[in-house]
Write a protein that holds these residues in place. Structure first.
Motif, short mmCIF file in Angstrom:
data_model
loop_
_atom_site.label_atom_id
_atom_site.label_comp_id
_atom_site.label_asym_id
_atom_site.label_seq_id
_atom_site.Cartn_x
_atom_site.Cartn_y
_atom_site.Cartn_z
N LEU A 176 -10.82 19.54 49.82
CA LEU A 176 -10.60 20.24 48.56
C LEU A 176 -11.69 21.27 48.28
O LEU A 176 -11.45 22.27 47.62
CB LEU A 176 -10.54 19.23 47.40
CG LEU A 176 -9.19 18.56 47.16
CD1 LEU A 176 -9.29 17.58 46.00
CD2 LEU A 176 -8.10 19.59 46.89
N GLN A 177 -12.86 21.02 48.80
CA GLN A 177 -13.93 22.01 48.66
C GLN A 177 -13.58 23.27 49.45
O GLN A 177 -13.81 24.40 49.00
CB GLN A 177 -15.24 21.42 49.17
CG GLN A 177 -16.43 22.37 49.07
CD GLN A 177 -17.70 21.75 49.64
OE1 GLN A 177 -17.84 20.53 49.71
NE2 GLN A 177 -18.62 22.59 50.07
N ILE A 178 -12.97 23.07 50.63
CA ILE A 178 -12.57 24.20 51.46
C ILE A 178 -11.35 24.90 50.87
O ILE A 178 -11.29 26.13 50.82
CB ILE A 178 -12.27 23.72 52.90
CG1 ILE A 178 -13.51 23.08 53.53
CG2 ILE A 178 -11.76 24.88 53.76
CD1 ILE A 178 -13.24 22.34 54.81
N ASP A 179 -10.38 24.10 50.43
CA ASP A 179 -9.14 24.63 49.84
C ASP A 179 -8.88 23.90 48.53
O ASP A 179 -8.29 22.82 48.53
CB ASP A 179 -7.98 24.43 50.82
CG ASP A 179 -6.66 24.95 50.27
OD1 ASP A 179 -6.65 25.53 49.16
OD2 ASP A 179 -5.62 24.77 50.95
N PRO A 180 -9.33 24.45 47.40
CA PRO A 180 -9.28 23.74 46.11
C PRO A 180 -7.89 23.35 45.62
O PRO A 180 -7.79 22.51 44.72
CB PRO A 180 -9.94 24.74 45.14
CG PRO A 180 -10.78 25.60 46.01
CD PRO A 180 -10.02 25.74 47.29
N ILE A 181 -6.83 23.93 46.15
CA ILE A 181 -5.49 23.57 45.68
C ILE A 181 -4.64 22.99 46.81
O ILE A 181 -3.41 23.03 46.76
CB ILE A 181 -4.76 24.77 45.04
CG1 ILE A 181 -4.62 25.93 46.04
CG2 ILE A 181 -5.45 25.22 43.77
CD1 ILE A 181 -3.75 27.05 45.52
#
Length: 284
Positions: A176-181
């Motif tokens: 989620l840090q890499i891709d928040p959604i």
């Protein structure tokens, strides 16, 4: 036409590829297969052609023929990671789990620095319900691609298979840090927090996603509320999200349509009762 180009230059790759795409779009798989056979006859060790032929046979419901072809080609080149991966995928597609595991173990040893090979080998071991063997491969995959989402998700899945829920949080949080959604990462992390009886943490994940994407955040909030026996609140959250979606139309044309439906509540004080809710669907 591409046929005319091929007559002048039978090895013109662009013409072959375009003709293949045209034939495939028109259902002419036999013609494509014939051209592949001709090209393989001239370049019998071309791995891209071998894999393409196997995939085409599989798409023609000739999976056994595809596997036999790959087995023959790999027997001639047992160290080929490309052919091993293709054969492993073919075994998994027909649920030949024992064969897949055998190849997975060989692939993990011969291609220990190739992330894609490790991913596929681990997938075979997870399919065979051997997560303890898959875990080191998944951890190595993360080391090779630390800033990619999929390795983090794969590692989390391996840990979840081992029911090591607390450890699964870190790779999911990293994803989620890499891709928040990222939908999968968010849903799995919410599930993990709820399994660990941390509803506040689960709601925090939903809010975090909601700050970037209100609709996805609302769906996650509704999951948390439903699983904590607050079904009525979950419905309200979805209704409010629907209203926001409708009011957000900028062109004047509705971006969603709503209809009412009587839905039976399954948990909490409202269990067994019916409540009218609105179901919204996006307009194409």
């Amino acid at each position: 036409t591409w046929d005319a180009v091929l007559k002048r230059d039978p090895n013109f790759v662009a013409a072959i590829n375009n003709l293949d795409q045209l034939d495939l779009s028109q259902g002419g798989r036999e013609a494509v297969l014939e051209r592949l056979n001709q090209r393989i006859a001239k370049a019998p060790n071309d791995e891209s052609l071998i894999v393409a032929r196997a995939q085409l046979l599989a798409s023609m419901d000739q999976r056994d023929s595809a596997i036999k072809f790959l087995e023959e080609k790999r027997a001639a080149a047992p160290q080929s990671a490309v052919l091993t991966r293709a054969l492993l995928s073919a075994y998994l597609s027909v649920q030949r789990t024992e064969d897949a595991v055998r190849l997975a173990e060989a692939l993990a040893q011969s291609s220990s620095s190739d992330a894609e090979s490790l991913r596929l080998a681990a997938a075979a071991l997870l399919t065979a319900r051997q997560p303890e063997k898959a875990l080191p491969l998944l951890q190595k995959q993360v080391q090779l691609r630390p800033d990619a989402v999929q390795p983090q998700l794969d590692l989390a899945l391996g840990l979840l298979n081992l029911r090591r829920f607390d450890e699964a949080r870190a790779p999911l949080q990293k994803a989620l840090q890499i891709d928040p959604i990222n939908t999968e990462a968010a849903a799995r992390l919410v599930d993990v927090e709820l399994r660990l009886e941390k509803p506040d943490a689960a709601m925090a994940v939903a809010n975090q996603v909601g700050a970037k994407d209100a609709e996805r955040g609302a769906r996650l909030k509704s999951v948390v509320l439903q699983r904590t026996n607050r079904a009525g609140e979950a419905v309200t959250v979805l209704e409010e999200a629907c209203d926001r979606t409708l009011s957000g139309a900028s062109s004047g044309r509705p971006i969603a349509t709503c209809r009412r439906q009587d839905r039976r509540m399954g948990r909490g004080k409202s269990a067994g009762q019916y409540r009218t809710v609105r179901l919204c669907e996006r307009v194409a």
